[in-house]
Design a protein around this motif. Structure first.
Motif, PDB file in Angstrom:
ATOM      1  N   GLU A   1       0.842  -1.193   0.000  1.00 41.36           N
ATOM      2  CA  GLU A   1       0.000   0.000   0.000  1.00 41.36           C
ATOM      3  C   GLU A   1       0.880   1.248   0.000  1.00 41.36           C
ATOM      4  O   GLU A   1       1.674   1.442   0.930  1.00 41.36           O
ATOM      5  CB  GLU A   1      -0.906   0.015   1.234  1.00 41.36           C
TER       6      GLU A   1
ATOM      7  N   LYS B   1      -9.676   0.021  -9.935  1.00 45.39           N
ATOM      8  CA  LYS B   1      -8.687  -0.916  -9.397  1.00 45.39           C
ATOM      9  C   LYS B   1      -9.196  -2.334  -9.193  1.00 45.39           C
ATOM     10  O   LYS B   1      -8.413  -3.205  -8.788  1.00 45.39           O
ATOM     11  CB  LYS B   1      -8.136  -0.390  -8.076  1.00 45.39           C
TER      12      LYS B   1
ATOM     13  N   THR C   1      -8.002  -6.903  -6.083  1.00 44.54           N
ATOM     14  CA  THR C   1      -7.109  -5.775  -6.284  1.00 44.54           C
ATOM     15  C   THR C   1      -5.696  -6.267  -5.998  1.00 44.54           C
ATOM     16  O   THR C   1      -5.505  -7.279  -5.309  1.00 44.54           O
ATOM     17  CB  THR C   1      -7.442  -4.599  -5.347  1.00 44.54           C
TER      18      THR C   1
ATOM     19  N   PRO D   1       0.687  -0.438  -8.053  1.00 45.29           N
ATOM     20  CA  PRO D   1      -0.666  -1.011  -7.963  1.00 45.29           C
ATOM     21  C   PRO D   1      -1.210  -1.265  -9.366  1.00 45.29           C
ATOM     22  O   PRO D   1      -0.861  -0.564 -10.320  1.00 45.29           O
ATOM     23  CB  PRO D   1      -1.464   0.078  -7.249  1.00 45.29           C
ATOM     24  N   TYR D   2      -2.065  -2.261  -9.496  1.00 46.99           N
ATOM     25  CA  TYR D   2      -2.708  -2.545 -10.775  1.00 46.99           C
ATOM     26  C   TYR D   2      -3.947  -1.680 -10.896  1.00 46.99           C
ATOM     27  O   TYR D   2      -4.861  -1.767 -10.063  1.00 46.99           O
ATOM     28  CB  TYR D   2      -3.059  -4.031 -10.893  1.00 46.99           C
TER      29      TYR D   2
ATOM     30  N   ALA E   1      -1.055  -5.444  -6.293  1.00 45.66           N
ATOM     31  CA  ALA E   1       0.107  -4.599  -6.544  1.00 45.66           C
ATOM     32  C   ALA E   1       1.341  -5.477  -6.692  1.00 45.66           C
ATOM     33  O   ALA E   1       1.366  -6.626  -6.247  1.00 45.66           O
ATOM     34  CB  ALA E   1       0.300  -3.599  -5.409  1.00 45.66           C
TER      35      ALA E   1
END
Length: 245
Positions: A35, A86, A131, A73-74, A133
């Protein structure tokens, strides 16, 4: 490099266990490390990557001796982003873009191809969606090919090296679906690196190879009026035998 998984009730992390396990074999990486706000609150964000979505450069001093990591992040783009920026439809853990990119990076890295060393991928599942990353090691003192071309510091030798590196990836079957001038990095020693392998895959030889180069040519045209000459040098390097690592 040895990949391992660490799972909680809602999340699953695929990570480099060789570097991120403690003496007892427990993972030293957790969901919060994926995050950006986790690092911002600790003053550990070193900067952001313009033109490459929401990637942030972070200082992982508490977890690793690496100078910096890249956390990406995607996020969706285009029309899909209007539905959800997201969230992606859940079709299975190993089919998520994060896990697929992590495993692909690891495979190419172990073949000593010039890609960033993968650190970890984290997936959080929410009902029918996920979600996620990805974290990789930052390539120090690297700039994009686009930057080098725009400032006219990409000479013929460098451009031929770019072509030769692309050829090396094609030789192992990598179809880079977004091969553009910002996904090719040049470090301080003029070594060429390939980044952002989201949705990329390994394939048998085919038309996709010329399609990759055509996409790069269109990308360069946005940054340089002499893009035809730039691509000619890249094509020359591509036609030569792949460079050695």
């Amino acid at each position: 490099m040895r990949l391992a998984t660490y799972q909680t009730r809602k999340t699953c992390i695929l990570y480099d266990a060789e570097r991120l396990c403690d003496a007892q074999g427990s993972p030293r990486i957790a969901p919060e490390h994926f995050e950006p706000d986790h690092w911002r609150t600790r003053g550990a964000v070193l900067g952001e990557a313009p033109g490459r979505g929401s990637s942030v450069f972070i200082d992982p001093a508490d977890l690793s001796t690496d100078n910096a990591w890249v956390l990406r992040p995607y996020l969706r783009g285009g029309m899909a982003a209007k539905v959800s920026r997201k969230h992606y439809l859940w079709t299975g853990l190993e089919r998520t873009r994060a896990f697929r990119e992590m495993r692909l990076l690891a495979e190419l890295y172990l073949q000593k191809l010039p890609v960033p060393r993968p650190v970890g991928a984290c997936i959080t599942r929410t009902q029918l969606a996920w979600t996620g990353a990805l974290i990789t090691v930052r390539i120090p003192q690297a700039r994009t090919l686009a930057d080098r071309v725009m400032e006219s510091s990409a000479d013929t030798a460098l451009l031929e090296r770019v072509g030769s590196v692309i050829r090396r990836f094609h030789e192992v079957g990598l179809d880079h679906v977004d091969l553009n001038a910002r996904n090719l990095l040049i470090d301080a020693k003029d070594n060429v690196w390939l980044i952002d392998l989201d949705r990329c895959r390994l394939r048998s030889p085919g038309r996709w190879q010329s399609a990759n180069l055509a996409r790069l040519g269109r990308s360069l045209a946005r940054f340089d009026r002499a893009s035809d000459m730039v691509m000619a040098d890249i094509q020359l390097g591509y036609r030569n035998l792949p460079s050695t690592p």
